[in-house]
Scaffold this motif. Structure first.
Motif, PDB file in Angstrom:
ATOM      1  N   LEU A 155       0.815  -1.213   0.000  1.00  0.00           N
ATOM      2  CA  LEU A 155       0.000   0.000   0.000  1.00  0.00           C
ATOM      3  C   LEU A 155       0.852   1.268   0.000  1.00  0.00           C
ATOM      4  CD1 LEU A 155      -2.867  -0.998   2.431  1.00  0.00           C
ATOM      5  CD2 LEU A 155      -3.041  -0.572  -0.026  1.00  0.00           C
ATOM      6  N   GLY A 156       2.145   1.106   0.216  1.00  0.00           N
ATOM      7  CA  GLY A 156       3.044   2.253   0.177  1.00  0.00           C
ATOM      8  C   GLY A 156       3.266   2.922   1.518  1.00  0.00           C
ATOM      9  N   ALA A 157       2.823   2.297   2.584  1.00  0.00           N
ATOM     10  CA  ALA A 157       3.053   2.847   3.930  1.00  0.00           C
ATOM     11  C   ALA A 157       4.387   2.300   4.434  1.00  0.00           C
ATOM     12  CB  ALA A 157       1.907   2.470   4.856  1.00  0.00           C
ATOM     13  N   TYR A 158       5.467   2.792   3.841  1.00  0.00           N
ATOM     14  CA  TYR A 158       6.786   2.211   4.078  1.00  0.00           C
ATOM     15  C   TYR A 158       7.273   2.400   5.509  1.00  0.00           C
ATOM     16  CZ  TYR A 158       6.541   2.124  -0.960  1.00  0.00           C
ATOM     17  OH  TYR A 158       6.133   1.901  -2.243  1.00  0.00           O
ATOM     18  N   GLN A 159       7.077   3.579   6.072  1.00  0.00           N
ATOM     19  CA  GLN A 159       7.518   3.797   7.449  1.00  0.00           C
ATOM     20  C   GLN A 159       6.731   2.907   8.404  1.00  0.00           C
ATOM     21  OE1 GLN A 159      10.212   5.857   8.379  1.00  0.00           O
ATOM     22  NE2 GLN A 159       9.935   4.565  10.176  1.00  0.00           N
ATOM     23  N   ASP A 160       5.466   2.721   8.142  1.00  0.00           N
ATOM     24  CA  ASP A 160       4.638   1.845   8.969  1.00  0.00           C
ATOM     25  C   ASP A 160       5.111   0.393   8.856  1.00  0.00           C
ATOM     26  OD1 ASP A 160       2.576   1.491  10.808  1.00  0.00           O
ATOM     27  OD2 ASP A 160       1.100   1.066   9.242  1.00  0.00           O
ATOM     28  N   ALA A 161       5.512  -0.020   7.657  1.00  0.00           N
ATOM     29  CA  ALA A 161       6.035  -1.380   7.471  1.00  0.00           C
ATOM     30  C   ALA A 161       7.315  -1.574   8.280  1.00  0.00           C
ATOM     31  CB  ALA A 161       6.291  -1.651   5.994  1.00  0.00           C
ATOM     32  N   ILE A 162       8.163  -0.561   8.301  1.00  0.00           N
ATOM     33  CA  ILE A 162       9.394  -0.642   9.094  1.00  0.00           C
ATOM     34  C   ILE A 162       9.053  -0.720  10.578  1.00  0.00           C
ATOM     35  CG2 ILE A 162      11.463   0.633   9.786  1.00  0.00           C
ATOM     36  CD1 ILE A 162      11.468   1.780   6.870  1.00  0.00           C
ATOM     37  N   ASN A 163       8.126   0.113  11.016  1.00  0.00           N
ATOM     38  CA  ASN A 163       7.760   0.157  12.437  1.00  0.00           C
ATOM     39  C   ASN A 163       7.115  -1.135  12.917  1.00  0.00           C
ATOM     40  OD1 ASN A 163       8.691   2.782  12.478  1.00  0.00           O
ATOM     41  ND2 ASN A 163       6.663   3.690  12.331  1.00  0.00           N
ATOM     42  N   LYS A 164       6.386  -1.819  12.056  1.00  0.00           N
ATOM     43  CA  LYS A 164       5.668  -3.030  12.455  1.00  0.00           C
ATOM     44  C   LYS A 164       6.414  -4.310  12.100  1.00  0.00           C
ATOM     45  CE  LYS A 164       1.205  -0.853  12.412  1.00  0.00           C
ATOM     46  NZ  LYS A 164      -0.153  -0.825  11.909  1.00  0.00           N
ATOM     47  N   SER A 165       7.689  -4.205  11.794  1.00  0.00           N
ATOM     48  CA  SER A 165       8.442  -5.374  11.337  1.00  0.00           C
ATOM     49  C   SER A 165       9.058  -6.195  12.462  1.00  0.00           C
ATOM     50  CB  SER A 165       9.547  -4.937  10.382  1.00  0.00           C
ATOM     51  OG  SER A 165      10.503  -4.156  11.077  1.00  0.00           O
ATOM     52  N   ASP A 166       8.945  -5.753  13.686  1.00  0.00           N
ATOM     53  CA  ASP A 166       9.530  -6.490  14.809  1.00  0.00           C
ATOM     54  C   ASP A 166       8.611  -7.650  15.185  1.00  0.00           C
ATOM     55  OD1 ASP A 166      11.243  -7.209  16.821  1.00  0.00           O
ATOM     56  OD2 ASP A 166      10.420  -5.774  18.257  1.00  0.00           O
ATOM     57  N   ILE A 167       8.801  -8.768  14.496  1.00  0.00           N
ATOM     58  CA  ILE A 167       7.961  -9.949  14.690  1.00  0.00           C
ATOM     59  C   ILE A 167       8.864 -11.083  15.181  1.00  0.00           C
ATOM     60  CG2 ILE A 167       6.371 -11.562  13.590  1.00  0.00           C
ATOM     61  CD1 ILE A 167       6.067  -9.346  11.379  1.00  0.00           C
ATOM     62  N   PRO A 168       8.681 -11.533  16.418  1.00  0.00           N
ATOM     63  CA  PRO A 168       9.556 -12.586  16.956  1.00  0.00           C
ATOM     64  C   PRO A 168       9.183 -13.973  16.437  1.00  0.00           C
ATOM     65  CG  PRO A 168       7.932 -11.957  18.587  1.00  0.00           C
ATOM     66  CD  PRO A 168       7.722 -11.051  17.395  1.00  0.00           C
ATOM     67  N   ASN A 169      10.112 -14.889  16.572  1.00  0.00           N
ATOM     68  CA  ASN A 169       9.911 -16.319  16.293  1.00  0.00           C
ATOM     69  C   ASN A 169       9.493 -16.620  14.858  1.00  0.00           C
ATOM     70  OD1 ASN A 169      10.488 -16.876  19.003  1.00  0.00           O
ATOM     71  ND2 ASN A 169       8.356 -16.563  19.574  1.00  0.00           N
ATOM     72  N   LEU A 170      10.119 -15.973  13.892  1.00  0.00           N
ATOM     73  CA  LEU A 170       9.845 -16.271  12.487  1.00  0.00           C
ATOM     74  C   LEU A 170      10.768 -17.386  12.012  1.00  0.00           C
ATOM     75  CD1 LEU A 170       9.559 -12.714  10.896  1.00  0.00           C
ATOM     76  CD2 LEU A 170       7.706 -14.301  11.357  1.00  0.00           C
ATOM     77  N   SER A 171      10.286 -18.171  11.063  1.00  0.00           N
ATOM     78  CA  SER A 171      11.169 -19.153  10.437  1.00  0.00           C
ATOM     79  C   SER A 171      12.224 -18.395   9.638  1.00  0.00           C
ATOM     80  CB  SER A 171      10.366 -20.078   9.521  1.00  0.00           C
ATOM     81  OG  SER A 171       9.898 -19.361   8.399  1.00  0.00           O
ATOM     82  N   SER A 172      13.278 -19.079   9.240  1.00  0.00           N
ATOM     83  CA  SER A 172      14.361 -18.389   8.525  1.00  0.00           C
ATOM     84  C   SER A 172      13.877 -17.827   7.187  1.00  0.00           C
ATOM     85  CB  SER A 172      15.554 -19.313   8.326  1.00  0.00           C
ATOM     86  OG  SER A 172      15.187 -20.430   7.555  1.00  0.00           O
ATOM     87  N   ASP A 173      13.017 -18.561   6.483  1.00  0.00           N
ATOM     88  CA  ASP A 173      12.488 -18.061   5.210  1.00  0.00           C
ATOM     89  C   ASP A 173      11.615 -16.825   5.417  1.00  0.00           C
ATOM     90  OD1 ASP A 173      13.771 -20.028   3.776  1.00  0.00           O
ATOM     91  OD2 ASP A 173      12.021 -21.344   3.675  1.00  0.00           O
ATOM     92  N   ASP A 174      10.779 -16.861   6.448  1.00  0.00           N
ATOM     93  CA  ASP A 174       9.925 -15.712   6.733  1.00  0.00           C
ATOM     94  C   ASP A 174      10.742 -14.515   7.218  1.00  0.00           C
ATOM     95  OD1 ASP A 174       7.571 -16.927   5.939  1.00  0.00           O
ATOM     96  OD2 ASP A 174       7.099 -17.674   7.940  1.00  0.00           O
ATOM     97  N   ALA A 175      11.824 -14.781   7.937  1.00  0.00           N
ATOM     98  CA  ALA A 175      12.694 -13.691   8.391  1.00  0.00           C
ATOM     99  C   ALA A 175      13.367 -13.008   7.200  1.00  0.00           C
ATOM    100  CB  ALA A 175      13.733 -14.212   9.368  1.00  0.00           C
ATOM    101  N   VAL A 176      13.766 -13.796   6.208  1.00  0.00           N
ATOM    102  CA  VAL A 176      14.367 -13.218   5.000  1.00  0.00           C
ATOM    103  C   VAL A 176      13.332 -12.371   4.261  1.00  0.00           C
ATOM    104  CG1 VAL A 176      15.279 -13.771   2.706  1.00  0.00           C
ATOM    105  CG2 VAL A 176      16.157 -14.951   4.712  1.00  0.00           C
ATOM    106  N   GLU A 177      12.099 -12.869   4.166  1.00  0.00           N
ATOM    107  CA  GLU A 177      11.055 -12.093   3.495  1.00  0.00           C
ATOM    108  C   GLU A 177      10.754 -10.808   4.260  1.00  0.00           C
ATOM    109  OE1 GLU A 177       6.496 -12.419   1.802  1.00  0.00           O
ATOM    110  OE2 GLU A 177       7.369 -14.139   2.830  1.00  0.00           O
ATOM    111  N   ARG A 178      10.688 -10.908   5.585  1.00  0.00           N
ATOM    112  CA  ARG A 178      10.460  -9.712   6.402  1.00  0.00           C
ATOM    113  C   ARG A 178      11.580  -8.701   6.192  1.00  0.00           C
ATOM    114  NH1 ARG A 178      11.718 -10.251  12.164  1.00  0.00           N
ATOM    115  NH2 ARG A 178      13.722 -10.643  11.178  1.00  0.00           N
ATOM    116  N   ASN A 179      12.830  -9.175   6.248  1.00  0.00           N
ATOM    117  CA  ASN A 179      13.970  -8.276   6.054  1.00  0.00           C
ATOM    118  C   ASN A 179      13.953  -7.654   4.664  1.00  0.00           C
ATOM    119  OD1 ASN A 179      14.813  -8.838   8.624  1.00  0.00           O
ATOM    120  ND2 ASN A 179      16.346 -10.338   8.001  1.00  0.00           N
ATOM    121  N   SER A 180      13.564  -8.437   3.680  1.00  0.00           N
ATOM    122  CA  SER A 180      13.470  -7.921   2.321  1.00  0.00           C
ATOM    123  C   SER A 180      12.449  -6.788   2.241  1.00  0.00           C
ATOM    124  CB  SER A 180      13.089  -9.048   1.365  1.00  0.00           C
ATOM    125  OG  SER A 180      12.870  -8.558   0.073  1.00  0.00           O
ATOM    126  N   LEU A 181      11.297  -6.978   2.858  1.00  0.00           N
ATOM    127  CA  LEU A 181      10.276  -5.926   2.859  1.00  0.00           C
ATOM    128  C   LEU A 181      10.753  -4.687   3.608  1.00  0.00           C
ATOM    129  CD1 LEU A 181       7.068  -8.071   3.473  1.00  0.00           C
ATOM    130  CD2 LEU A 181       7.718  -6.915   1.359  1.00  0.00           C
TER     131      LEU A 181
END
Length: 97
Positions: A16-42
């Motif tokens: 949706l283009g809310a980039y700062q909000d995506a950064i702020n809400k990216s602290d998600i614990p206990n992700l699998s390694s693949d999901d962590a890579v996708e989160r970091n990519s976003l």
């Protein structure tokens, strides 16, 4: 406690283009390694969208996944940094006769 999947809301916020909000809400614990890579990519793509290229370039090191290396190359390209491309071979090691 098991591993949690990446919530679709983070992807939606990014798309949706809310980039700062995506950064702020990216602290998600206990992700699998693949999901962590996708989160970091976003997250890093959000930094790129906000023109914070140096953050991406400095935080992604050479041991990161291929996905994150591609994001780092995008940051180098958009920053206009020719130095970052020096470590990337554009020609094969062999020559044809």
């Amino acid at each position: 406690m098991g591993l949690r999947p990446l919530p679709p809301s983070l992807r939606n916020i990014f798309y949706l283009g809310a980039y700062q909000d995506a950064i702020n809400k990216s602290d998600i614990p206990n992700l699998s390694s693949d999901d962590a890579v996708e989160r970091n990519s976003l997250v890093y793509r959000s930094y790129i969208a906000l023109s914070c290229y140096q953050v991406v370039i400095s935080e992604i090191d050479s041991s990161a996944s291929t996905t994150l290396q591609a994001v780092k190359l995008l940051a180098f390209y958009l920053a206009g940094d020719k130095v970052g491309f020096s470590g990337i071979r554009t020609e094969p090691d062999w020559t044809l006769f």
